[in-house]
Design an enzyme around this catalytic site. Sequence first.
Site, PDB file in Angstrom:
ATOM      1  N   ARG A  13      39.505   3.858  35.154  1.00 52.29           N
ATOM      2  CA  ARG A  13      38.373   3.360  36.620  1.00 52.29           C
ATOM      3  C   ARG A  13      37.620   2.603  36.271  1.00 52.29           C
ATOM      4  NH1 ARG A  13      37.818   7.928  40.196  1.00 52.29           N
ATOM      5  NH2 ARG A  13      37.343   6.469  41.987  1.00 52.29           N
ATOM      6  N   GLY A 103      29.112  14.282  30.663  1.00 44.84           N
ATOM      7  CA  GLY A 103      28.888  13.004  29.798  1.00 44.84           C
ATOM      8  C   GLY A 103      28.481  12.384  31.195  1.00 44.84           C
ATOM      9  N   ARG A 333       5.177 -13.605  25.559  1.00 50.94           N
ATOM     10  CA  ARG A 333       6.549 -12.872  24.656  1.00 50.94           C
ATOM     11  C   ARG A 333       5.584 -11.599  23.622  1.00 50.94           C
ATOM     12  NH1 ARG A 333       8.442 -18.157  22.206  1.00 50.94           N
ATOM     13  NH2 ARG A 333       9.334 -16.504  20.762  1.00 50.94           N
ATOM     14  N   TYR A 366       1.828 -24.735  25.992  1.00 52.00           N
ATOM     15  CA  TYR A 366       2.686 -23.157  24.420  1.00 52.00           C
ATOM     16  C   TYR A 366       1.356 -22.830  23.626  1.00 52.00           C
ATOM     17  CZ  TYR A 366       4.861 -21.394  20.719  1.00 52.00           C
ATOM     18  OH  TYR A 366       5.215 -20.406  20.053  1.00 52.00           O
TER      19      TYR A 366
HETATM   20  C1  UD1 Z   1      36.431  18.684  37.294  1.00 50.16           C
HETATM   21  C2  UD1 Z   1      36.996  20.336  37.480  1.00 50.16           C
HETATM   22  C3  UD1 Z   1      36.725  20.390  39.145  1.00 50.16           C
HETATM   23  C4  UD1 Z   1      35.739  19.620  39.467  1.00 50.16           C
HETATM   24  C5  UD1 Z   1      35.562  18.470  38.465  1.00 50.16           C
HETATM   25  C6  UD1 Z   1      34.030  17.640  39.104  1.00 50.16           C
HETATM   26  C7  UD1 Z   1      38.457  21.094  36.073  1.00 50.16           C
HETATM   27  C8  UD1 Z   1      40.133  21.564  35.691  1.00 50.16           C
HETATM   28  N1  UD1 Z   1      38.663  20.622  37.056  1.00 50.16           N
HETATM   29  O1  UD1 Z   1      37.646  18.110  37.709  1.00 50.16           O
HETATM   30  O2  UD1 Z   1      37.041  21.540  39.967  1.00 50.16           O
HETATM   31  O3  UD1 Z   1      35.984  20.002  40.878  1.00 50.16           O
HETATM   32  O4  UD1 Z   1      35.511  18.474  36.874  1.00 50.16           O
HETATM   33  O5  UD1 Z   1      33.641  16.440  39.000  1.00 50.16           O
HETATM   34  O6  UD1 Z   1      37.926  21.530  35.224  1.00 50.16           O
HETATM   35  N2  UD1 Z   1      37.019  15.517  29.801  1.00 50.16           N
HETATM   36  C9  UD1 Z   1      37.316  15.605  28.413  1.00 50.16           C
HETATM   37  N3  UD1 Z   1      38.418  16.190  28.088  1.00 50.16           N
HETATM   38  C10 UD1 Z   1      39.297  16.537  28.617  1.00 50.16           C
HETATM   39  C11 UD1 Z   1      39.199  15.679  30.339  1.00 50.16           C
HETATM   40  C12 UD1 Z   1      38.058  16.086  30.359  1.00 50.16           C
HETATM   41  O7  UD1 Z   1      36.319  15.990  27.968  1.00 50.16           O
HETATM   42  O8  UD1 Z   1      40.363  16.817  28.225  1.00 50.16           O
HETATM   43  C13 UD1 Z   1      35.300  15.597  30.505  1.00 50.16           C
HETATM   44  C14 UD1 Z   1      35.513  14.240  31.345  1.00 50.16           C
HETATM   45  O9  UD1 Z   1      35.518  12.441  30.428  1.00 50.16           O
HETATM   46  C15 UD1 Z   1      34.773  13.980  32.422  1.00 50.16           C
HETATM   47  C16 UD1 Z   1      34.496  15.241  32.670  1.00 50.16           C
HETATM   48  O10 UD1 Z   1      35.377  16.244  31.062  1.00 50.16           O
HETATM   49  O11 UD1 Z   1      33.420  14.175  32.175  1.00 50.16           O
HETATM   50  C17 UD1 Z   1      35.947  15.607  33.724  1.00 50.16           C
HETATM   51  O12 UD1 Z   1      36.684  15.438  33.741  1.00 50.16           O
HETATM   52  P1  UD1 Z   1      37.690  15.025  34.939  1.00 50.16           P
HETATM   53  O13 UD1 Z   1      38.435  14.315  34.284  1.00 50.16           O
HETATM   54  O14 UD1 Z   1      36.340  14.212  35.914  1.00 50.16           O
HETATM   55  O15 UD1 Z   1      37.695  16.324  35.436  1.00 50.16           O
HETATM   56  P2  UD1 Z   1      38.736  16.696  37.048  1.00 50.16           P
HETATM   57  O16 UD1 Z   1      39.621  16.260  36.628  1.00 50.16           O
HETATM   58  O17 UD1 Z   1      37.769  15.487  38.077  1.00 50.16           O
END
Ligand code: UD1
Length: 455
Positions: A13, A103, A333, A366
């Site tokens: 997004r 992150g 500068r 300058y």
């Molecule tokens: C997750 C939580 C949810 C919480 C929400 C908060 C789970 C299953 N759900 O949901 O309970 O309310 O965060 O924002 O944990 N990421 C990875 N690898 C993956 C998937 C995700 O590194 O395979 C990282 C993403 O980059 C991100 C974070 O994990 O930084 C959360 O991922 P995201 O997909 O935003 O989590 P949600 O499904 O929204």
Amino acid sequence: MNIVILAAGMGKRMRSDLPKVLHPLAGKPLLAHVLDTARKLKPGRLIVVDGHGGELVRKKLADAGQADDLIFVRQAPQLGTGHAVQQTVAYLDESQPTLVLYGDVPLTTEITLQRLVEAAAQNSLAILTVNLNDPTGYGRIVRNAANGIERIVEQKDATANERAIHEVNTGILIAPTVALKRWLNNLSNNNAQGEYYLTDIVAQSVSDGVPVTSAQPDHEWETLGVNSQSQLAQLERQHQLTQAEALLEAGVTLADPARIDIRGTLNCGRDVSIDVGCVFEGKVTIADQVRIGPHCVLRNVKVGTGTIIEAFSHLDDATVGADNRIGPYARLRPGAVLAEGVHIGNFVEVKNSQIAAQSKANHLSYIGDTTMGARVNVGAGTITCNYDGVNKHRTVIEDDVFIGSDTQLVAPVTVKRGATLGAGTTLTQDAPQDQLTISRAKQLSLPNWKRPIKK
Ligand code: UD1
Ligand code: CA
């Protein structure tokens, strides 16, 4: 403790080629904010799970000198937050608990994380939760009649009753590592999204008899993540407001705390005032009683006591002494070093030059690669011709020199102490001490000359 930072997500997004965690907030990648906060907790192991754009993430952190203490683990493909943490198990020190951060959640404070660490002190699983007016999209915290946490249910798997819960999972949690490894082993992807949910460790913890506790942050924004440019912009404004409030608290006068941007560190003395629209980058240090006018940019700058910087000035890698007057529309500068009482006026550019006390260049000049003494007066339109197209050369202007307007100093050249240069001089040889030096065609008037008449 072990700290695992999840950063493998794609960030679709954002609609950007840049990996989401490298998008800057206050001039610094989102991930760098999380790393800086993580390091304050002095982790024994600091692990980054990367995936989408992982090579670039590693390169950018290495280039910034931020990678030496990191363990990078690649997660490909990305099969969920539980799957992400599974990739790190070989690197987790079992004698220490494991803290999981995201992150793309940049503004969690050290105080909040310490609170979570304390909530986990008795070898329990501790979850950072928050009550949201609109919990849509988040995992919900399901509690039992005794208010104990039972499990987390994701939005897509939740019943209508569960969706009515306002307490949500921020995603940040800390777990005892031996148990965590066991729970990760038992995850399944039998859910609405076909993912391995980290959140499923909660129910396992309960059935193992490991207590599940929670902590809450002081501010909701500490738990907000970035999924879109709009959310990034909102967190940027939130962060800038937090920094502005800290300045106000420290006694700085801000014309409008909503109109200042600090992308780095800004240290201010007493009775400093800053007008609207100023941007501070890198490390900026401002002494007592400094006044900064509207719409100035200061990057890696030191400003001495009592100095006034007028509107629309741009200062980059410069040192400004006490009681200077800079601007409006001045440009300093890299390597501009100004002593006390110096005036640099409108449309004056100074680069790689030292200017001693009380010297003035007030208009349209300058000054490059120059060593200037004290009490020098630089007339309007004076130019140091420091570049011959191949090499840069120095100009030396000694104390008490007076330079007439529209003078060019063709470097290398020295203007000796007390010399005066007549207006319009093109100086190609050194100017002797205390004399007037002038290079100018003699003035001529033709008494019988007539203007041509249109035919
Ligand atoms: C997750 C939580 C949810 C919480 C929400 C908060 C789970 C299953 N759900 O949901 O309970 O309310 O965060 O924002 O944990 N990421 C990875 N690898 C993956 C998937 C995700 O590194 O395979 C990282 C993403 O980059 C991100 C974070 O994990 O930084 C959360 O991922 P995201 O997909 O935003 O989590 P949600 O499904 O929204
Ligand atoms: Ca998210």
